[in-house]
Design an enzyme around this catalytic site. Structure first.
Site, PDB file in Angstrom:
ATOM      1  N   ALA A   1      -7.404   3.395   8.574  1.00 33.50           N
ATOM      2  CA  ALA A   1      -6.941   2.335   9.384  1.00 33.50           C
ATOM      3  C   ALA A   1      -5.369   2.017   9.956  1.00 33.50           C
ATOM      4  O   ALA A   1      -4.887   1.374  10.636  1.00 33.50           O
ATOM      5  CB  ALA A   1      -7.346   1.323   9.298  1.00 33.50           C
ATOM      6  N   SER A   2      -4.777   2.787   8.935  1.00 34.69           N
ATOM      7  CA  SER A   2      -3.450   3.131   8.787  1.00 34.69           C
ATOM      8  C   SER A   2      -2.729   3.861   8.200  1.00 34.69           C
ATOM      9  O   SER A   2      -3.376   4.716   7.711  1.00 34.69           O
ATOM     10  CB  SER A   2      -2.823   1.430   8.413  1.00 34.69           C
TER      11      SER A   2
ATOM     12  N   GLU B   1       0.659  -1.282  -0.297  1.00 37.45           N
ATOM     13  CA  GLU B   1       0.002   0.129   0.197  1.00 37.45           C
ATOM     14  C   GLU B   1       0.931   1.169   0.145  1.00 37.45           C
ATOM     15  O   GLU B   1       0.372   2.418  -0.371  1.00 37.45           O
ATOM     16  CB  GLU B   1      -1.031  -0.238   1.062  1.00 37.45           C
TER      17      GLU B   1
END
Length: 262
Positions: A207-208, A159
């Site tokens: 979330a990250s 990602e």
């Protein structure tokens, strides 16, 4: 130079999926090709349709987004208690893609879903539910008239790297002629172009958070955080690290939890 990417900037990572994937394709006829990527984030899913000429620049495709469709409802990880509904939630946007892409090219158009931190968290908490969600998604994508290429949870390193490719692609650090068609915020991004060869990327998701850059010196440490790419005829070694649970939505949940405990 580190660029801070918020909100819709984080979704641009999907451009990198196509930019890299095209390099792996077999030689194609001289015409326009299409590809579909579903970016399954922690809070929502977006479907993107891309097009690119079969001719490549130094073995890398030149990709342009032609359609985006926001899937109604939560991200696919939000269906952990009703997993069979995860796949059907994508149907409306898949029908939209059918309208955009010429029908004669449906069967040859690849479709791929990449799930990010929301599904990474679900997989850690309840692997069975995560597997069932992906199974539902795969069933729906296989029923579409496109060429299904996979549906999986991408790693934090992937990602981060895809985000780095995307932002440097948009800044013109790989290929200048791409910016003859730039407008709006793309011009703004290009105005931030670093004097260095590439720019680093800090991607704050739901979330990250990922940080990615080309290190000044080659390093042998943390090999799991080093990725290698060949783009537009040049090799890149990229350092990337993902901080799970440090996205804005997760941070808010942690704050609310501490407030309740207090």
């Amino acid at each position: 130079k580190i660029l801070f990417i918020l909100g819709f900037f984080s979704t641009l990572a999907v451009i990198a999926l196509i930019a890299v994937a095209v390099t792996q394709n077999k030689p194609l006829p001289k015409n326009v090709k299409y590809g579909i990527v579903l970016d399954a984030g922690s809070s929502h899913t977006n479907l993107y349709v891309y097009e690119w000429p079969a001719e490549k620049e130094n073995d890398t495709g030149v990709v342009q987004q032609v359609e985006v469709c926001k899937v109604e409802g939560p991200g696919i990880s939000g269906y952990s208690h009703d997993t069979e509904k995860a796949g059907p939630s994508l149907a409306q946007c898949l029908r939209q893609a059918e309208k955009v892409i010429p029908s004669k090219q449906h069967q040859e158009t690849p479709v791929y879903l990449g799930a990010t931190a929301g599904m990474r968290l679900l997989s850690l908490e309840n692997k069975s539910a995560a597997d069932n969600v992906l199974s539902s998604v795969e069933k729906t994508l296989l029923s579409a008239p496109f060429s299904f290429q996979g549906a999986r949870i991408i790693s934090g390193q992937e990602e981060g790297a895809y985000g780095w490719i995307t932002i440097n692609y948009l800044l013109g650090n790989f290929k200048q002629v791409l910016y003859q068609w730039q407008s709006g915020w793309k011009k703004f991004l290009h105005s931030l172009k670093s004097i260095s060869e590439t720019s680093g990327a800090l991607d704050l998701g739901g979330a990250s958070t990922q940080i990615t850059f080309v290190p000044n010196e080659l390093t042998s440490g943390s090999p799991e955080n080093l990725l290698y790419f060949r783009l537009y005829g040049k090799n890149y070694q990229v350092y990337t690290h993902s901080f799970l649970c440090y996205g804005k939505d997760q941070a808010l949940q942690q704050k609310l939890a501490r407030d309740l405990q207090a």
